[in-house]
Design an enzyme around this catalytic site. Structure first.
Site, PDB file in Angstrom:
ATOM      1  N   VAL A 136      16.686   2.424 -22.066  1.00 42.64           N
ATOM      2  CA  VAL A 136      16.367   3.845 -22.222  1.00 42.64           C
ATOM      3  C   VAL A 136      17.249   4.482 -23.284  1.00 42.64           C
ATOM      4  O   VAL A 136      16.950   5.576 -23.777  1.00 42.64           O
ATOM      5  CB  VAL A 136      16.530   4.595 -20.885  1.00 42.64           C
ATOM      6  CG1 VAL A 136      15.513   4.101 -19.880  1.00 42.64           C
ATOM      7  CG2 VAL A 136      17.945   4.450 -20.332  1.00 42.64           C
ATOM      8  N   ALA A 137      18.344   3.805 -23.633  1.00 41.97           N
ATOM      9  CA  ALA A 137      19.232   4.285 -24.694  1.00 41.97           C
ATOM     10  C   ALA A 137      20.029   3.097 -25.213  1.00 41.97           C
ATOM     11  O   ALA A 137      20.365   2.182 -24.454  1.00 41.97           O
ATOM     12  CB  ALA A 137      20.175   5.367 -24.179  1.00 41.97           C
ATOM     13  N   ALA A 139      23.405   2.502 -27.748  1.00 43.65           N
ATOM     14  CA  ALA A 139      24.488   3.053 -28.558  1.00 43.65           C
ATOM     15  C   ALA A 139      25.240   1.910 -29.231  1.00 43.65           C
ATOM     16  O   ALA A 139      24.871   0.738 -29.112  1.00 43.65           O
ATOM     17  CB  ALA A 139      25.423   3.885 -27.688  1.00 43.65           C
ATOM     18  N   SER A 140      26.306   2.255 -29.939  1.00 42.81           N
ATOM     19  CA  SER A 140      27.031   1.252 -30.717  1.00 42.81           C
ATOM     20  C   SER A 140      27.769   0.252 -29.840  1.00 42.81           C
ATOM     21  O   SER A 140      27.910  -0.914 -30.204  1.00 42.81           O
ATOM     22  CB  SER A 140      28.018   1.940 -31.658  1.00 42.81           C
ATOM     23  OG  SER A 140      28.888   2.785 -30.937  1.00 42.81           O
ATOM     24  N   ALA A 142      27.160  -0.033 -26.235  1.00 44.82           N
ATOM     25  CA  ALA A 142      26.459  -0.405 -25.004  1.00 44.82           C
ATOM     26  C   ALA A 142      25.015   0.051 -25.066  1.00 44.82           C
ATOM     27  O   ALA A 142      24.616   0.807 -25.964  1.00 44.82           O
ATOM     28  CB  ALA A 142      27.151   0.213 -23.787  1.00 44.82           C
ATOM     29  N   GLN A 143      24.222  -0.432 -24.116  1.00 47.02           N
ATOM     30  CA  GLN A 143      22.877   0.089 -23.933  1.00 47.02           C
ATOM     31  C   GLN A 143      22.609   0.235 -22.443  1.00 47.02           C
ATOM     32  O   GLN A 143      23.262  -0.394 -21.608  1.00 47.02           O
ATOM     33  CB  GLN A 143      21.837  -0.775 -24.622  1.00 47.02           C
ATOM     34  CG  GLN A 143      21.733  -2.203 -24.190  1.00 47.02           C
ATOM     35  CD  GLN A 143      20.811  -3.004 -25.122  1.00 47.02           C
ATOM     36  OE1 GLN A 143      20.998  -3.032 -26.337  1.00 47.02           O
ATOM     37  NE2 GLN A 143      19.814  -3.654 -24.536  1.00 47.02           N
ATOM     38  N   VAL A 144      21.625   1.082 -22.107  1.00 49.21           N
ATOM     39  CA  VAL A 144      21.390   1.491 -20.727  1.00 49.21           C
ATOM     40  C   VAL A 144      19.998   1.046 -20.291  1.00 49.21           C
ATOM     41  O   VAL A 144      19.014   1.237 -21.021  1.00 49.21           O
ATOM     42  CB  VAL A 144      21.536   3.016 -20.573  1.00 49.21           C
ATOM     43  CG1 VAL A 144      21.262   3.429 -19.126  1.00 49.21           C
ATOM     44  CG2 VAL A 144      22.918   3.471 -21.010  1.00 49.21           C
ATOM     45  N   LYS A 158      24.742   0.336 -17.388  1.00 41.84           N
ATOM     46  CA  LYS A 158      25.321   0.491 -18.720  1.00 41.84           C
ATOM     47  C   LYS A 158      25.992  -0.837 -19.073  1.00 41.84           C
ATOM     48  O   LYS A 158      26.988  -1.214 -18.461  1.00 41.84           O
ATOM     49  CB  LYS A 158      26.334   1.638 -18.740  1.00 41.84           C
ATOM     50  CG  LYS A 158      26.916   1.911 -20.122  1.00 41.84           C
ATOM     51  CD  LYS A 158      27.850   3.126 -20.085  1.00 41.84           C
ATOM     52  CE  LYS A 158      28.457   3.399 -21.449  1.00 41.84           C
ATOM     53  NZ  LYS A 158      29.377   4.568 -21.425  1.00 41.84           N
ATOM     54  N   ASP A 293      34.161  15.308 -23.669  1.00 42.84           N
ATOM     55  CA  ASP A 293      33.007  15.429 -24.559  1.00 42.84           C
ATOM     56  C   ASP A 293      31.836  16.076 -23.829  1.00 42.84           C
ATOM     57  O   ASP A 293      30.769  15.464 -23.667  1.00 42.84           O
ATOM     58  CB  ASP A 293      32.616  14.046 -25.091  1.00 42.84           C
ATOM     59  CG  ASP A 293      31.771  14.121 -26.350  1.00 42.84           C
ATOM     60  OD1 ASP A 293      31.781  15.170 -27.000  1.00 42.84           O
ATOM     61  OD2 ASP A 293      31.114  13.119 -26.688  1.00 42.84           O
TER      62      ASP A 293
END
Length: 563
Positions: A136-137, A139-140, A142-144, A158, A293
């Site tokens: 579903v996502a 990133a640099s 990790a991925q989910v 994650k 963040d």
């Protein structure tokens, strides 16, 4: 210089990639000054020093942002850390760093599945009732993936990208050495604190790579916010969590950027803004452990005007003493107490390691003049984010920097108010924060708190006093044995000694070259017997070698002059 300090072939190849990208975006002067360009050219690597025409119409912050994007995950993360340093970079730089998107192509499911099987100790399909191979996502780092437990509970996985740690460690090694060289060879860039920034970034990224640490952060913050029913932190499922895997409850809510859906769901924007501000301010000023963040991508809005916070890979920490200083400074800002603000900023300045020549008196005058312009402004009209931004600009004008923990807090503070104003244009952060500041200061001066600090100080004093006789005996014993040494490390002196060493080496080579020229000239002039022609040939070769050595000395001196 940089390549000479690197040994691994992987680091050398990565250094070439970095140099090539820097040159492409117009930073060839920096590449030359740290010795990277000359070393690569000698190694036969071709660098195209002329920048594309498009760079002529691109501002420096944008060029740096694009450079970081092209250099990959580690440098994208570096840019995100730089976006928190509002004390070092002006707003246009911070805005450009804020454009860095932590997104990357998805990793093939086969690699993800193999790592999951290794971490779970079983096939993922036997552990989870459902597991979606499509992320579903991504990133640099990790991925989910969506999944469902055997009991039907909806969760997300994650997963750290396979093989990402060695790549990150290689980049961190290069960054550390590059920061040292920039600090030594580019004095005009020292105001950006390259060593401090890289050190802070290294610690932050290594913590972010450890998903177990992220799980612990989430649980600690959830425990401290247990009394806030309107704040939701996803539950962690420790049975399957580890360094490379984070399994937590799935949040099905309205993403923080979809304010149209917030209105369609009938949620109260004002209540959401107040709840979110109260939670983050409590984390900062009471607990000392806060989500660093809190941007819209890490926020979901739930029915009942509740807010869910996710992604605790980046957190900030403030000691009790620091929280007190922050409370005093912020209360001074909202109440217009210029002298109090100046005193706190002077205290923070005393720990600054920069080489600013700003006098304390001038800094105090400028801070007092800055705060004085806001006196008499009603609290609802006081833009606390604008005040903090202007205060950071004042520090930059003086060449000063905040300690890293404070820089992270102020960035989170500014992000928080931006999020609150998106929800409610009339959001009053100054009004929200003032009661909490007064509460924090009252707790700091409570008798129990004073007694606790007194006992802590008394214990430290007793330890010092009881250990003093033994320390003195050890010192005297070392002196009697002639083993007492005092070491003074003067960085500037070391640099001068290195320069003298190079100069002496060149002078020695020059003397040897001159001796060779004179000797071979005499040899060629004296030896006239045809039977000794080989000696004349030897003399000619010696003469040519001497000329080559002399040219090398001249080129070396010329390159040093250019640097």
């Amino acid at each position: 210089m940089l390549l000479q300090a690197l040994g691994a072939a992987r680091d050398l190849a990565r250094a070439h990639e970095i140099a090539t990208v820097l040159v492409r975006y117009g930073f060839s002067d920096l590449v030359r000054r740290v010795g990277l360009g000359n070393a690569l050219e000698r190694a036969g690597k071709a660098l195209h020093w002329r920048a594309p025409e498009v760079l002529a119409h691109m501002e420096t912050p944008e060029r740096i942002r694009r450079t970081l994007e092209e250099l990959g995950p580690t440098f994208v993360k570096l840019g995100q850390v730089l976006a928190t340093r509002v004390d070092l970079f002006p707003p246009e730089w911070i805005a450009e760093f804020g454009k860095l998107q932590d997104a990357a192509p998805a990793e093939p499911w086969e690699r993800i599945r193999a790592q999951l099987a290794e971490d779970l100790g079983a096939d993922p399909e036997t552990v989870f009732a459902e597991l979606d191979p499509a992320p579903v996502a991504a990133a640099s780092l990790a991925q989910v993936h969506r999944a469902r437990l055997a009991d039907g509970r909806a969760v997300v996985l994650k997963v750290r990208r396979p093989g990402i740690r060695p790549q990150v460690e290689a980049d961190l090694n290069l960054l550390s050495r590059l920061a040292d060289l920039i600090d030594a060879e580019a004095p005009e860039l020292r105001r950006y604190r390259p060593r401090e920034v890289v050190h802070e970034f290294t610690l932050s990224l290594r913590r972010e790579l450890d998903f177990a640490a992220e799980c612990r952060n989430a649980e600690r913050i959830a425990g401290k916010l247990a009394g806030h029913a309107d704040i939701v932190i996803p539950a962690i499922h420790w049975t399957w969590c580890g360094e490379r895997l984070n399994v937590q409850d799935r949040i099905d809510g309205i993403p923080g950027r979809r304010l149209d859906l917030v209105d369609a769901a009938g949620l109260d924007r004002k209540a959401l803004a107040r709840s979110g501000a109260a939670a983050v301010l409590k984390m900062m000023l009471e607990d000392g452990l806060f989500h660093a963040d809190p941007h819209p991508g890490n926020v979901f809005y739930l029915p009942g005007n509740r807010i869910a916070l996710i992604d605790f890979g980046m957190v900030g920490r403030l000691s009790e003493a620091r929280r007190h200083e922050v409370a005093v400074m912020l209360l001074g800002l909202v109440s217009g107490d210029a002298e109090t603000v100046a005193e706190v900023m002077q205290e923070w300045r005393s720990g600054d390691e920069g080489d600013s020549d700003t006098s304390p008196e001038r800094l105090r005058r400028d801070i007092e003049a800055f705060v004085d312009q806001y006196k008499g402004v009603p609290l609802k009209r006081l833009d606390l984010t604008a005040m903090l931004s202007d205060l950071m600009a004042l520090l930059r004008d003086h060449g000063l920097a905040l300690p890293p923990d404070l820089a992270l807090m102020i960035k989170a503070f500014i992000t928080l108010e931006g999020l609150g104003r998106q929800l409610d244009p009339d959001f009053d952060l100054a009004g929200e924060v003032r009661p909490l500041l007064e509460q924090v200061l009252a707790a700091h001066h409570a008798p129990a708190a004073i007694a606790r600090r007194g006992l802590r100080g008394l214990g430290s004093t007793l330890d010092l006093v009881t250990g003093l006789p033994q320390d003195l005996r050890d010192l005297l014993r070392a002196g009697r044995r002639g083993k007492l040494q005092i070491q003074v490390d003067v960085v500037a002196l070391k640099r001068t000694v290195d320069q003298l060493d190079r100069a002496i080496s060149r002078m020695t080579l020059g003397i040897v070259t001159a001796a060779l020229i004179i000797g071979t000239a005499i040899l060629m002039a004296v030896v006239r017997d045809p039977g000794l022609a080989s000696l004349r040939t030897l003399g000619l070769l010696g003469f040519l070698g001497a000329v080559a050595g002399g040219l090398w000395v001249l080129v070396s001196i010329w390159r040093s002059g250019r640097r």
